[in-house]
Design an enzyme around this catalytic site. Structure first.
Site, PDB file in Angstrom:
ATOM      1  N   SER A 153       0.823  -1.209   0.000  1.00  0.00           N
ATOM      2  CA  SER A 153       0.000   0.000   0.000  1.00  0.00           C
ATOM      3  C   SER A 153       0.859   1.261   0.000  1.00  0.00           C
ATOM      4  CB  SER A 153      -0.903   0.006   1.234  1.00  0.00           C
ATOM      5  OG  SER A 153      -1.537   1.261   1.341  1.00  0.00           O
ATOM      6  N   LYS A 197     -13.797  -3.744   1.834  1.00  0.00           N
ATOM      7  CA  LYS A 197     -14.541  -2.495   1.629  1.00  0.00           C
ATOM      8  C   LYS A 197     -16.061  -2.644   1.796  1.00  0.00           C
ATOM      9  CE  LYS A 197     -11.244  -0.114  -1.358  1.00  0.00           C
ATOM     10  NZ  LYS A 197     -11.071   0.736  -2.546  1.00  0.00           N
ATOM     11  N   ASN A 212     -14.166   3.098   2.159  1.00  0.00           N
ATOM     12  CA  ASN A 212     -12.698   3.004   2.248  1.00  0.00           C
ATOM     13  C   ASN A 212     -12.106   3.898   3.335  1.00  0.00           C
ATOM     14  OD1 ASN A 212     -12.980   5.521   0.903  1.00  0.00           O
ATOM     15  ND2 ASN A 212     -10.869   5.329   0.228  1.00  0.00           N
ATOM     16  N   GLY A 220     -15.939  -1.927 -17.626  1.00  0.00           N
ATOM     17  CA  GLY A 220     -15.749  -2.779 -16.451  1.00  0.00           C
ATOM     18  C   GLY A 220     -16.951  -2.696 -15.533  1.00  0.00           C
ATOM     19  N   ALA A 221     -17.087  -3.701 -14.672  1.00  0.00           N
ATOM     20  CA  ALA A 221     -18.237  -3.731 -13.752  1.00  0.00           C
ATOM     21  C   ALA A 221     -17.848  -4.360 -12.416  1.00  0.00           C
ATOM     22  CB  ALA A 221     -19.403  -4.483 -14.398  1.00  0.00           C
ATOM     23  N   ALA A 271     -14.888  -0.866  -8.424  1.00  0.00           N
ATOM     24  CA  ALA A 271     -14.572   0.514  -8.797  1.00  0.00           C
ATOM     25  C   ALA A 271     -15.630   1.058  -9.757  1.00  0.00           C
ATOM     26  CB  ALA A 271     -13.189   0.576  -9.436  1.00  0.00           C
ATOM     27  N   ILE A 294      -8.279   4.116 -14.565  1.00  0.00           N
ATOM     28  CA  ILE A 294      -7.964   4.129 -13.129  1.00  0.00           C
ATOM     29  C   ILE A 294      -6.681   3.357 -12.815  1.00  0.00           C
ATOM     30  CG2 ILE A 294     -10.394   4.493 -12.518  1.00  0.00           C
ATOM     31  CD1 ILE A 294     -10.334   1.687 -11.231  1.00  0.00           C
TER      32      ILE A 294
HETATM   33  P1  ATR Z   1     -12.248  -3.667  -9.135  1.00  0.00           P
HETATM   34  O1  ATR Z   1     -12.973  -4.056  -7.876  1.00  0.00           O
HETATM   35  O2  ATR Z   1     -10.919  -3.020  -8.911  1.00  0.00           O
HETATM   36  O3  ATR Z   1     -13.110  -2.876 -10.065  1.00  0.00           O
HETATM   37  P2  ATR Z   1     -12.618  -6.370 -10.169  1.00  0.00           P
HETATM   38  O4  ATR Z   1     -13.848  -6.501  -9.351  1.00  0.00           O
HETATM   39  O5  ATR Z   1     -11.607  -7.449 -10.096  1.00  0.00           O
HETATM   40  O6  ATR Z   1     -11.828  -5.026  -9.854  1.00  0.00           O
HETATM   41  O7  ATR Z   1     -13.071  -6.152 -11.675  1.00  0.00           O
HETATM   42  C1  ATR Z   1     -12.201  -6.297 -12.747  1.00  0.00           C
HETATM   43  C2  ATR Z   1     -12.896  -5.861 -14.034  1.00  0.00           C
HETATM   44  O8  ATR Z   1     -11.989  -6.087 -15.110  1.00  0.00           O
HETATM   45  C3  ATR Z   1     -14.166  -6.645 -14.352  1.00  0.00           C
HETATM   46  O9  ATR Z   1     -15.066  -5.764 -14.971  1.00  0.00           O
HETATM   47  C4  ATR Z   1     -13.645  -7.695 -15.331  1.00  0.00           C
HETATM   48  O10 ATR Z   1     -14.607  -8.196 -16.227  1.00  0.00           O
HETATM   49  P3  ATR Z   1     -15.536  -9.477 -15.802  1.00  0.00           P
HETATM   50  O11 ATR Z   1     -16.552  -8.943 -14.859  1.00  0.00           O
HETATM   51  O12 ATR Z   1     -16.136  -9.940 -17.069  1.00  0.00           O
HETATM   52  O13 ATR Z   1     -14.613 -10.476 -15.172  1.00  0.00           O
HETATM   53  C5  ATR Z   1     -12.652  -6.882 -16.102  1.00  0.00           C
HETATM   54  N1  ATR Z   1     -11.675  -7.723 -16.804  1.00  0.00           N
HETATM   55  C6  ATR Z   1     -10.661  -8.422 -16.262  1.00  0.00           C
HETATM   56  N2  ATR Z   1      -9.966  -9.059 -17.228  1.00  0.00           N
HETATM   57  C7  ATR Z   1     -10.583  -8.760 -18.414  1.00  0.00           C
HETATM   58  C8  ATR Z   1     -10.331  -9.099 -19.792  1.00  0.00           C
HETATM   59  N3  ATR Z   1      -9.308  -9.868 -20.150  1.00  0.00           N
HETATM   60  N4  ATR Z   1     -11.148  -8.560 -20.727  1.00  0.00           N
HETATM   61  C9  ATR Z   1     -12.193  -7.756 -20.385  1.00  0.00           C
HETATM   62  N5  ATR Z   1     -12.461  -7.401 -19.104  1.00  0.00           N
HETATM   63  C10 ATR Z   1     -11.676  -7.898 -18.136  1.00  0.00           C
END
Ligand code: ATR
Length: 299
Positions: free
Chosen positions: A21, A72, A93, A132-133, A136, A228
């Site tokens: 960290s 979190k 956080n 992404g979903a 974050a 990010i």
């Molecule tokens: P955080 O909490 O930091 O947002 P996370 O919950 O691990 O991290 O989410 C990672 C994101 O990266 C997810 O949206 C993931 O997509 P999936 O929900 O389909 O898994 C996305 N991600 C990771 N590797 C990927 C890849 N090779 N191609 C597309 N999306 C990817």
């Protein structure tokens, strides 16, 4: 060497892992330059111990805490109070000492808001794409809705996760502003002035040559973006956006930002909540340099 005395307030970060960290450097630098008698330390906490850790911290008179992965969401059950936006996001956080326990906040989104403000990027009235979903993306979608973005498109490889976030945002705000798409269906977005926030792990070191979408036509439609990720400091997403055609947010060159300022400002916002003060932009710049040095990162 810090001068730790009987009066020194103690703040901490809890997580697992916490060894890497940057928060101790961020907050101890802030304490030094703001002249606050405060020391900040990392505590490794296992998932099963989160409640006893929070109770113990309160008993030990720990002044404030940060919470990182994987606690979190689970920490919420151990709080005395919670900020409404953090509650709706379902992630906290930052803990601020209050009567009978800690009050939880989400300064991750305050950090992004401050980074966007500094870059003169307004979410208000604009169409946003979130790639992404994960956790974050969920927090950022709530920020976009609370700032009254005109539309929020959440694109994810696993579309169900994007749908869950869109549903939660629409339900919370009583709107239909958010929608979900598979990332593979990005061509269905036909506007040409999006703000895009990249939250997937694609492009993270050492995968320098990867981006969640490779098609330049996608980037041509985006006027400004934030990734990010902060390692590397310029991701492929950022490079593609800068190289795309069209103009940026202010009619000038297209700009793309990384997540380092978001990280900086989430920490500064926590420090301000704990100490009831405002950190100046000059002080923020000193902390930013200290973080980059510690992380071995350039501009
Ligand atoms: P955080 O909490 O930091 O947002 P996370 O919950 O691990 O991290 O989410 C990672 C994101 O990266 C997810 O949206 C993931 O997509 P999936 O929900 O389909 O898994 C996305 N991600 C990771 N590797 C990927 C890849 N090779 N191609 C597309 N999306 C990817």
């Amino acid at each position: 060497m810090r001068n730790i005395k009987g009066t020194t307030k103690v703040c901490a970060i809890i997580g697992n892992p916490v060894e890497h960290s940057i928060s101790p450097v961020l907050h101890n630098t802030l304490a030094d330059i703001c002249g606050i008698d405060l020391a900040y330390v990392p505590f490794l906490v296992e998932a099963d111990n989160i409640e006893s850790a929070i109770k113990g911290a309160y008993s030990l008179n720990i002044f404030g805490m940060n919470v990182t992965v994987p606690h979190k969401s689970s920490v919420i059950n151990a709080l005395a109070d919670i900020d409404p936006l953090a509650k709706s996001i379902g992630a906290v956080n930052t803990l601020v000492r209050a009567e009978g326990g800690y009050k939880g906040y989400n300064t991750d989104i305050l950090g992004l808001k401050r980074e966007l403000d500094e870059a003169d990027i307004s979410l208000f009235g604009n169409e946003i794409i979130i790639l992404g979903a994960g956790g974050a993306a969920r927090a950022i979608a709530f920020l976009c809705a609370s700032e009254k973005a005109s539309r929020i498109h959440i694109l994810n490889r696993t579309v169900e996760k994007a749908q869950n976030i869109a549903f939660a945002v629409n339900e919370h705000f009583g709107t239909d502003t958010a929608d979900a798409l598979s990332i593979a269906d990005y061509k269905r977005l036909t506007g040409n002035s999006y703000i895009c926030i990249q939250t997937t792990s694609v492009g993270l070191y050492p995968h320098l040559d990867e981006a969640p979408v490779e098609d330049m036509d996608f980037y041509d439609r985006i006027k400004a973006g934030v990734d990010i990720i902060y390692n590397p400091t310029e991701t492929k997403f950022m490079k593609l956006l800068k190289a795309s055609s069209g103009t940026g947010f202010d009619g000038g060159a297209k700009k793309a930002y990384n997540g380092l300022k978001m990280l900086l400002y989430q920490g500064i916002s926590a420090f301000e909540l704990w100490n009831n003060l405002s950190v100046s932009s000059e002080q923020a710049a000193v902390v930013y340099e200290a973080m980059k040095r510690e992380m071995g990162l350039g501009d």
